[in-house]
Each structure stands twice: as structure tokens, then as C-alpha cells.
Enzyme design. Structure first.
Site, short mmCIF file in Angstrom:
data_model
loop_
_atom_site.label_atom_id
_atom_site.label_comp_id
_atom_site.label_asym_id
_atom_site.label_seq_id
_atom_site.Cartn_x
_atom_site.Cartn_y
_atom_site.Cartn_z
N ASP A 14 0.83 -1.21 0.00
CA ASP A 14 0.00 0.00 0.00
C ASP A 14 0.86 1.26 0.00
OD1 ASP A 14 0.63 -0.66 2.71
OD2 ASP A 14 -1.04 0.59 3.42
N ASN A 161 -4.72 -3.63 14.11
CA ASN A 161 -4.54 -4.71 13.12
C ASN A 161 -3.32 -5.57 13.42
OD1 ASN A 161 -2.66 -2.78 12.31
ND2 ASN A 161 -3.38 -2.64 10.21
N GLU A 167 -2.31 -0.62 15.91
CA GLU A 167 -2.13 -0.56 14.45
C GLU A 167 -0.65 -0.83 14.16
OE1 GLU A 167 -0.75 1.03 10.88
OE2 GLU A 167 -0.38 2.04 12.79
N HIS A 241 -4.63 1.90 3.11
CA HIS A 241 -4.24 2.72 4.27
C HIS A 241 -3.37 3.92 3.85
CE1 HIS A 241 -5.56 -0.64 6.73
NE2 HIS A 241 -4.74 -1.45 6.11
N ASP A 242 -2.28 3.59 3.17
CA ASP A 242 -1.27 4.63 2.92
C ASP A 242 -1.72 5.62 1.84
OD1 ASP A 242 0.28 3.55 4.87
OD2 ASP A 242 1.63 2.48 3.53
#
Ligand code: RIB
Ligand code: CA
Length: 319
Positions: A14, A161, A167, A241-242
Site C-alpha cells: 500500500d 490490526n 495498528e 491505508h497509505d
């Protein structure tokens, strides 16, 4: 005038998509990239970054290797289950030429760019915050030279996660995150709460595979990522996400609930290690800014779930 951006990342599937998104965005100018251990060793992440830059025809951007271990703690294993052993989905991509890495280490590049673009440089942090914490500790005068820092990381009210509480980017180096989030520069946190629902689907990948070289590359590396997420999401899809954090930086994605909050990082050794404890108690009265807030936290988006379409459109139209 375009905005100079330094990306600090652990490329990573990502991360690669986020870099391509930024390189396709005329609003920003990526002036340097530093890497940190996380999805893979920092050096492998830097080589992966070179592959992305070659694809984009942007080998002019300096790529510097950064921290291979956390600021203070023992390292966690790399995230090879998520990103593959090479960090790019084990898709058999040709390896990059290490002689193309910048001769400077990450801290030197951060320092140089902060002086070259004093007061204007924006930092986008897409991995563990080790490099930035080390840079601040080495030179606290760095802080006022930076315009702001946008961090993909943490979980405000969502589960973690890497662990139930943490996270991955914060879990890899909680002590560094604690330094960076309270360094005194403006920080935007883009947590799992808003990134998890932004899904690249198989339909998106089919569209990308029909597009140019960049689209095909993204579809190829996303295959492994979707396999990892399939049992978590109940279908093959890949949270961006990124790239979402990158789009918050460019302004393409606008948060609708975006308060300045007090955020503390749990640095103990218990099960909450790496949690970002965000004071979201104001939610019952419209999430106002807090007087002692240290991070602006994206808690909801104006157009939730809409980013992947925009991402695909931008990448498919590019190269
Ligand atoms: O939790 C998601 C984050 O961890 C992303 O930055 C991903 O690339 C990994 O570093
Ligand atoms: Ca990352």
C-alpha cells in the site's frame, strides 16, 4: 506553486500505491523518500521504492535508507504475511540496482530537505515513526522547519490490526510514535477507523489491469494483499491505508469529523502496547477541538468508501 513532500515509508504494497498516487498528483512535489523497517527491512523497502520510481520515470527523487530497528525497543517481525517476503507481494518483480540509493542516510536527507524547503516541507509518514523520532531527538530545531506531518497510523475507536489494540505502524515502534505525536509540529493522524473501509476491489484491479503499465503493476502487487485480507474482510479486497493518508495530505479526501485531540501512545509491555489512546469523549457533543490536543485525527470522511474509485481513475489515466 507545488508543495514539497518528504515521504517516510516502509514500501510495502500500500506504500507503493501511495507513492504512485502522489507521483500522479500535480498538487505535490515528492522531493525525497526515506525508508524504515516495518513491512520489510528498511533497505528492502528502499529497493522496493526504487522499483516504484523507475516505473514512474522518477529516478531523480532521492531514496535514503533509514532505521533498521526501533528507537528503543526490540523489533517485531516484519509483516511478510501481509506484504510478502519481498514486501511487494512476492510477484517476481525484477530487483532494483542498489547503487541508485542515495548516499545519505535517512536522517541526513530529512535534515537537508528541511533546510532546503524550510517552513514549507510536509512530511507524509507511512511506516513506523523511528526515523522521525530519531531526527527530532538529534535536532529539536527540525520541528519548526517542518510545515506539518501527516501520519498513517493508529486506531482511535477501531480495533488494531497488528494486535487487538495496536495498528502496525505504531506497534512497530510505540516509543518513537510517542515522540513524534507530541513533538510540537502540527500532526494529522489518519487511523484505521477511516482507512479500513477504503477498499480496492477485484473489479478495480480488473480495470487497472486493462490500463497502462502503472495500473498493471498495482493490480499485480495487490493480488497477495487481497489474499491476506480475504479472511479478515470476508471478500478479496485491499484497504488503501497509505494512499488514503496521501489523499488527505493532497486534500483530495476531506475528513468530515476531524478534531484536534489529545492522543497518547501506550508504551507499556501489556496487551495494549502500541495503542493510540485518542480522547474521543467529545463525540456526544460534535467532537470539538480539545485545548490540550496534539493531533488532528480523521475520525470520518465526507465521502466514505469513495476513494478507491478516484485512485483507480488517477492511476489508470496516468502511464
Ligand atoms: O496498518 C497499516 C499500515 O501498516 C500501512 O502503512 C502498511 O503499509 C503497514 O505499514
Ligand atoms: Ca506503510
Amino acid at each position: 506553486m507545488t508543495v514539497p513532500v518528504l515521504v517516510d515509508c516502509d514500501t510495502g504494497i500500500d506504500d507503493a500505491v501511495a507513492l504512485l498516487y502522489l507521483l500522479a498528483s500535480p498538487e505535490v512535489d515528492v522531493v525525497g523518500i526515506t525508508t524504515v523497517s516495518g513491512n520489510a527491512p528498511a533497505r528492502s523497502c528502499a529497493l522496493n521504492t526504487l522499483r516504484v520510481l523507475a516505473l514512474a520515470g522518477r529516478e531523480d527523487i532521492p531514496v535514503a535508507v533509514g532505521a533498521e530497528r526501533p528507537f528503543l525497543a526490540e523489533p517485531l517481525p516484519h509483516s511478510s504475511a501481509v506484504h510478502g517476503g519481498d514486501g511487494m507481494g512476492d510477484a517476481g518483480l525484477a530487483s532494483a540496482d542498489p547503487s541508485l540509493l542515495d548516499e545519505r542516510r535517512a536522517l541526513r536527507l530529512i535534515d537537508d530537505l528541511s533546510r532546503e524547503h524550510e517552513g514549507r516541507l510536509r512530511i507524509l509518514a507511512l511506516g513506523a515513526l523511528t526515523n522521525l523520532a530519531l531526527a527530532v531527538r538529534a535536532d529539536p530545531a527540525l520541528v519548526p522547519r517542518i510545515a506539518d506531518v501527516v501520519v498513517m497510523g493508529g486506531a482511535a475507536d477501531a480495533p488494531g490490526n497488528r494486535t487487538p489494540a495496536a495498528e502496525a505502524n505504531i506497534a512497530h515502534d510505540p516509543e518513537a510514535a510517542a515522540v513524534v505525536l507530541s513533538a510540537g509540529w502540527p500532526v494529522t493522524l489518519v487511523p484505521l477507523d477511516v482507512t479500513m473501509p477504503e477498499l480496492l476491489t477485484e473489479e478495480h484491479c480488473a480495470r487497472l489491469a486493462e490500463a497502462g503499465e502503472v495500473g498493471r503493476f498495482v493490480a499485480t502487487i495487490s493480488d497477495h494483499y487481497m489474499d491476506f485480507y480475504a479472511p479478515i474482510l470476508g471478500r478479496r479486497a485491499a484497504p488503501q491505508h497509505d494512499a488514503l493518508a496521501a489523499a488527505v495530505l493532497t486534500g483530495e479526501v476531506v475528513p468530515s469529523v476531524f478534531p484536534l485531540l489529545r492522543v497518547e501512545v501506550e508504551c507499556g509491555s501489556g496487551p495494549a502496547r502500541g495503542a493510540t489512546v485518542c480522547d474521543t469523549r467529545g463525540r456526544y457533543r460534535g467532537s470539538p477541538d480539545q485545548a490540550d490536543g496534539n493531533c488532528r485525527v480523521a475520525l470520518a470522511l465526507e465521502r466514505p468508501g469513495a476513494f478507491a474509485d478516484a485512485l483507480v481513475e488517477r492511476l489508470a489515466a496516468w502511464r
